[in-house]
Enzyme design. Structure first.
Site, PDB file in Angstrom:
ATOM      1  N   ASN A  13     -53.263   7.091 -40.449  1.00  8.03           N
ATOM      2  CA  ASN A  13     -54.253   6.270 -41.171  1.00  8.03           C
ATOM      3  C   ASN A  13     -55.630   6.917 -41.115  1.00  8.03           C
ATOM      4  O   ASN A  13     -56.368   6.895 -42.101  1.00  8.03           O
ATOM      5  CB  ASN A  13     -54.288   4.844 -40.614  1.00  8.03           C
ATOM      6  CG  ASN A  13     -53.141   4.015 -41.150  1.00  8.03           C
ATOM      7  OD1 ASN A  13     -53.122   3.651 -42.323  1.00  8.03           O
ATOM      8  ND2 ASN A  13     -52.158   3.741 -40.313  1.00  8.03           N
ATOM      9  N   LEU A  84     -54.311   0.588 -29.662  1.00  7.05           N
ATOM     10  CA  LEU A  84     -53.430  -0.348 -28.961  1.00  7.05           C
ATOM     11  C   LEU A  84     -54.124  -1.245 -27.952  1.00  7.05           C
ATOM     12  O   LEU A  84     -53.473  -2.037 -27.266  1.00  7.05           O
ATOM     13  CB  LEU A  84     -52.314   0.434 -28.248  1.00  7.05           C
ATOM     14  CG  LEU A  84     -51.394   1.231 -29.170  1.00  7.05           C
ATOM     15  CD1 LEU A  84     -50.298   1.912 -28.376  1.00  7.05           C
ATOM     16  CD2 LEU A  84     -50.790   0.329 -30.234  1.00  7.05           C
ATOM     17  N   HIS A 103     -52.172  -3.606 -39.687  1.00  4.10           N
ATOM     18  CA  HIS A 103     -50.936  -3.959 -38.978  1.00  4.10           C
ATOM     19  C   HIS A 103     -49.747  -3.808 -39.937  1.00  4.10           C
ATOM     20  O   HIS A 103     -49.809  -4.278 -41.075  1.00  4.10           O
ATOM     21  CB  HIS A 103     -51.032  -5.409 -38.477  1.00  4.10           C
ATOM     22  CG  HIS A 103     -49.877  -5.794 -37.620  1.00  4.10           C
ATOM     23  ND1 HIS A 103     -49.763  -5.419 -36.297  1.00  4.10           N
ATOM     24  CD2 HIS A 103     -48.754  -6.495 -37.905  1.00  4.10           C
ATOM     25  CE1 HIS A 103     -48.636  -5.879 -35.804  1.00  4.10           C
ATOM     26  NE2 HIS A 103     -48.001  -6.541 -36.760  1.00  4.10           N
ATOM     27  N   ASP A 144     -53.991  -8.993 -33.231  1.00  7.72           N
ATOM     28  CA  ASP A 144     -53.472  -9.241 -34.592  1.00  7.72           C
ATOM     29  C   ASP A 144     -53.799 -10.641 -35.089  1.00  7.72           C
ATOM     30  O   ASP A 144     -52.970 -11.291 -35.743  1.00  7.72           O
ATOM     31  CB  ASP A 144     -51.939  -9.034 -34.630  1.00  7.72           C
ATOM     32  CG  ASP A 144     -51.547  -7.657 -34.154  1.00  7.72           C
ATOM     33  OD1 ASP A 144     -52.291  -6.701 -34.433  1.00  7.72           O
ATOM     34  OD2 ASP A 144     -50.488  -7.549 -33.502  1.00  7.72           O
ATOM     35  N   GLU A 173     -49.639   1.440 -46.179  1.00  8.46           N
ATOM     36  CA  GLU A 173     -50.789   1.300 -45.266  1.00  8.46           C
ATOM     37  C   GLU A 173     -51.944   2.204 -45.691  1.00  8.46           C
ATOM     38  O   GLU A 173     -53.085   1.779 -45.783  1.00  8.46           O
ATOM     39  CB  GLU A 173     -50.394   1.700 -43.835  1.00  8.46           C
ATOM     40  CG  GLU A 173     -49.521   0.698 -43.144  1.00  8.46           C
ATOM     41  CD  GLU A 173     -49.370   1.033 -41.663  1.00  8.46           C
ATOM     42  OE1 GLU A 173     -50.380   1.384 -41.025  1.00  8.46           O
ATOM     43  OE2 GLU A 173     -48.252   0.939 -41.148  1.00  8.46           O
TER      44      GLU A 173
HETATM   45  C1  GRF Z   1     -49.661   1.955 -38.079  1.00  3.85           C
HETATM   46  O1  GRF Z   1     -48.401   1.463 -38.433  1.00  3.85           O
HETATM   47  C2  GRF Z   1     -50.690   0.838 -37.993  1.00  3.85           C
HETATM   48  O2  GRF Z   1     -50.456  -0.173 -38.918  1.00  3.85           O
HETATM   49  C3  GRF Z   1     -50.465   0.306 -36.606  1.00  3.85           C
HETATM   50  O3  GRF Z   1     -50.199   1.455 -35.835  1.00  3.85           O
HETATM   51  C4  GRF Z   1     -49.653   2.491 -36.667  1.00  3.85           C
HETATM   52  C5  GRF Z   1     -50.552   3.666 -36.493  1.00  3.85           C
HETATM   53  O4  GRF Z   1     -50.136   4.764 -37.210  1.00  3.85           O
HETATM   54  N1  GRF Z   1     -51.567  -0.481 -36.150  1.00  3.85           N
HETATM   55  P1  GRF Z   1     -51.065   6.019 -37.304  1.00  3.85           P
HETATM   56  O5  GRF Z   1     -51.523   6.367 -35.884  1.00  3.85           O
HETATM   57  O6  GRF Z   1     -52.236   5.695 -38.192  1.00  3.85           O
HETATM   58  O7  GRF Z   1     -50.190   7.095 -37.881  1.00  3.85           O
END
Ligand code: GRF
Length: 190
Positions: A13, A84, A103, A144, A173
């Site tokens: 992301n 996290l 999420h 969340d 996403e």
């Molecule tokens: C994604 O699925 C996001 O929605 C969740 O954690 C994952 C992170 O993926 N919160 P990345 O580290 O961006 O590849």
């Protein structure tokens, strides 16, 4: 708009935001700083490759140093992109309605403590759902939990496996995150 991006893992992301800025799909936006609670996060390599200042902060430092880093890098909007941990109250209070989380499910289902990464998709498949999706929401003091900003549904296909589902949801996403950031950057500009 100057972003502070918090990460713990792969950083796909984060990369989607970097790419959207580089291709000018996302304008008036830069990433001021990337903060990770995990020294092994691949997201840190992506930040380094893009020449973005990046820091690793463990629990106590996260509480006391993160806000000064955000100030130092003039951050005005925060994205939790696969982060996290909970943010401490001082950051939540300093950025009211200026912190979002992404999420990989349709909240309020399949969210909350312990519901992250692969576990979310496993639970969705186990739950026999016909659809899942992506949620972007404001961040509050609970996992969340904050007000939902946007959701996009993703159908579950008959032969979906964990791997195929994760991949398909991630594509959604990346697009949704960039779309939502576009809206915020336009609002902040006004
Ligand atoms: C994604 O699925 C996001 O929605 C969740 O954690 C994952 C992170 O993926 N919160 P990345 O580290 O961006 O590849």
């Amino acid at each position: 708009m100057i972003l502070g991006v918090f990460v713990s893992g792969n950083g796909s992301n984060l990369q989607a935001i970097i790419d959207a800025i580089n291709s000018s799909e996302l304008t008036n936006t830069e990433i001021g700083v990337v903060i990770s609670n995990n020294s092994r996060a691949k997201a840190l390599d992506k930040a380094k490759a893009a020449n973005i200042p990046n820091y690793i902060l463990y629990s106590t430092d996260m509480k006391y140093k993160a806000l000064s880093l955000l100030n130092e890098h003039k951050v005005d909007f925060i994205v939790l992109a696969g982060f996290l941990k909970k943010l401490c109250n001082t950051i939540l209070e300093a950025y009211p309605e200026r912190i979002i989380n992404i999420h990989p499910a349709l909240l309020p289902k399949y969210g909350g403590k312990g519901m992250y990464g692969q576990r979310v998709h496993e639970a969705v498949l186990k739950g026999g759902e016909v659809k899942t999706g992506v949620t972007i929401h404001y961040v509050d003091g609970l996992y969340d939990h904050g007000k939902i900003i946007r959701q996009v549904k993703v159908p579950i296909i008959k032969n979906d496996t964990l791997e195929t589902l994760i991949k398909r949801v991630l594509v959604v996403e990346h697009k949704l995150l960039v779309d939502v950031l576009k809206t915020f950057s336009e609002e902040l500009e006004d």
